[in-house]
Scaffold this active site. Structure first.
Site: not given
Length: 423
Positions: A51, A53, A108, A113, A115, A119, A189, A192
């Site tokens: 979301c 980059r 980020s 973070e 996450q 990714q 679902a 995130m």
């Protein structure tokens, strides 16, 4: 072999432009294949899209960078000049440093973070499955993951960081007197939404519902949190029931339109609706933000909230940068070794080829001697002498040639190579 990064992120490009270059995970493999087929000399390539980059990492002919910009601009449906105005192009050590900083959470929106690391691993796996990864990018990303692990274990870079979903809960608590009295709708679902549901569930809202395109997946997540499962098609007719909406899907078109929100507000008698759109491209039409009694936040709107505590972590950032610098130096040394003009890898390959040729020659001679009935011990003796002579011939010839100073330097090198003592 050149290494580069072409990308846009939350610091260089607005949300709607980033939305044009958003790729779902299942789109990465075919997208990489189309990209590489567009170039005469196919580079190694990896595509990272989140979301915040979209980045294309490449390794190969440096001349591929300009056509890569043209290709990516066409893929996003914009002119190349638009992309160039918002993109960054990083090469060699700067490209490596950027990859290490991204993996470590230093680039980020939410400093530290974790996450993004998952990714990146997903993106690398997709590139590998597409046959686009290659040795150089494999090394770059494996070293990125190792550096990120060291940064996280050796510094407090992730301490006290506020995630996007935690920020959404914080904002909701500022609007509503008690979150236990509200009804929350989650759209999607994925990971995130799972995080958002976890944070809101901790405040025990009166009711939660999860709407998803695939009802089975929505039901699975809803069961975990004691929530209701809904179909996306049911949202327009039931939107008025919810005080808060959090959406994050992979849809390329908005899920919730202006008209649906206007009708919901009328049924709610203009009681406020809190909305968070974490999707890129947007799930909620941007015009919704102009409505009275709607508090709509996008990922970019949450930036100020998640920066809380950033200053207190600057010491950890400095420590992380030292670790990253060491990682970059190590990677560039490895890359230089693979450069025929700089490194020793081609020489090592040539030495192995030469040694194999000598070995095959002596084995063939030994087989002929054995076929003639020569004693095995004599054949082995001849084989070992033949290999030894071939290995030493070049060094002995150099020791006998040149002036005294040259022979002395050669003698020192030969001694170091052939007369090393066991420790």
């Amino acid at each position: 072999m050149a290494v580069w990064t072409l990308g846009i992120n939350h610091q260089t490009a607005p949300l709607d432009l980033r939305g044009r270059f958003a790729f779902a995970l299942d789109q990465i493999q075919p997208t990489l294949q189309r990209y590489r087929q567009s170039l005469p000399r196919q580079p190694e390539a990896t595509l990272l899209s989140t979301c915040n980059r979209t980045e294309l990492y490449g390794a190969g002919d440096p001349a591929a960078v300009d056509p890569t910009i043209e290709w990516l601009a066409h893929a996003g449906g914009v002119g190349s000049h638009v992309l160039r105005d918002h993109a960054y192009i990083l090469r060699e050590d700067q490209a490596a440093r950027h990859a290490f900083r991204v993996a470590s959470g230093l680039d980020s929106m939410v400093l530290g973070e974790a996450q993004i690391l998952g990714q990146m691993k997903d993106a690398v796996r997709a590139a590998d499955e597409a046959g686009a990864l290659g040795t150089t990018l494999h090394q770059l990303f494996q070293r990125s993951f190792a550096v990120a692990k060291q940064v996280r274990s050796s510094t407090e870079i992730g301490a006290h960081s506020i995630s996007m979903t935690a920020a959404a809960v914080r904002l909701a608590s500022q609007l509503f007197e008690d979150l236990r009295d509200i009804r929350v709708l989650f759209v999607g679902a994925g990971e995130m939404i799972e995080l958002a549901t976890t944070h809101f569930a901790a405040r025990t809202p009166r009711h939660m519902a999860i709407a998803n395109r695939t009802i089975e997946r929505g039901e699975k997540l809803a069961t975990r949190f004691g929530a209701e499962a809904m179909r996306l098609a049911d949202i327009p007719g039931r939107l008025h029931e919810f005080d808060a909406v959090v959406s994050c899907t992979a849809s390329t078109l908005p899920i919730i339109g202006l008209g649906a929100v206007e009708r919901a507000l009328k049924k709610r008698k203009h009681r406020p609706i809190f909305m968070v759109d974490l999707a890129v491209p947007r799930d909620i039409e941007p015009e919704v933000k102009k409505l009275d009694d709607v508090f709509l936040y996008t990922v970019d709107d949450l930036a100020a909230v998640v920066q809380t505590g950033k200053d207190s972590r600057q010491a950890a950032v400095a420590q992380a940068e030292v670790i990253i610098d060491a990682g970059v130096s190590s990677f560039m040394h490895w890359l230089d070794q693979r450069d025929p003009a700089k490194g020793v890898v081609p020489l090592i390959q040539q030495l192995n080829v030469q040694a194999d040729a000598w070995r095959e020659m002596e084995i063939a001679r030994a087989r002929k001697l054995l076929a003639r009935g020569e004693p095995v011990d004599a054949v082995l003796e001849a084989l070992s002498r033949g290999l030894t002579q071939k290995i030493l011939h070049g060094a002995l010839a150099e020791l006998r040639s040149g002036d005294q100073e040259t022979r002395a330097a050669t003698a020192e090198t030969v001694s170091r190579l052939f007369l090393r003592q066991k420790s």
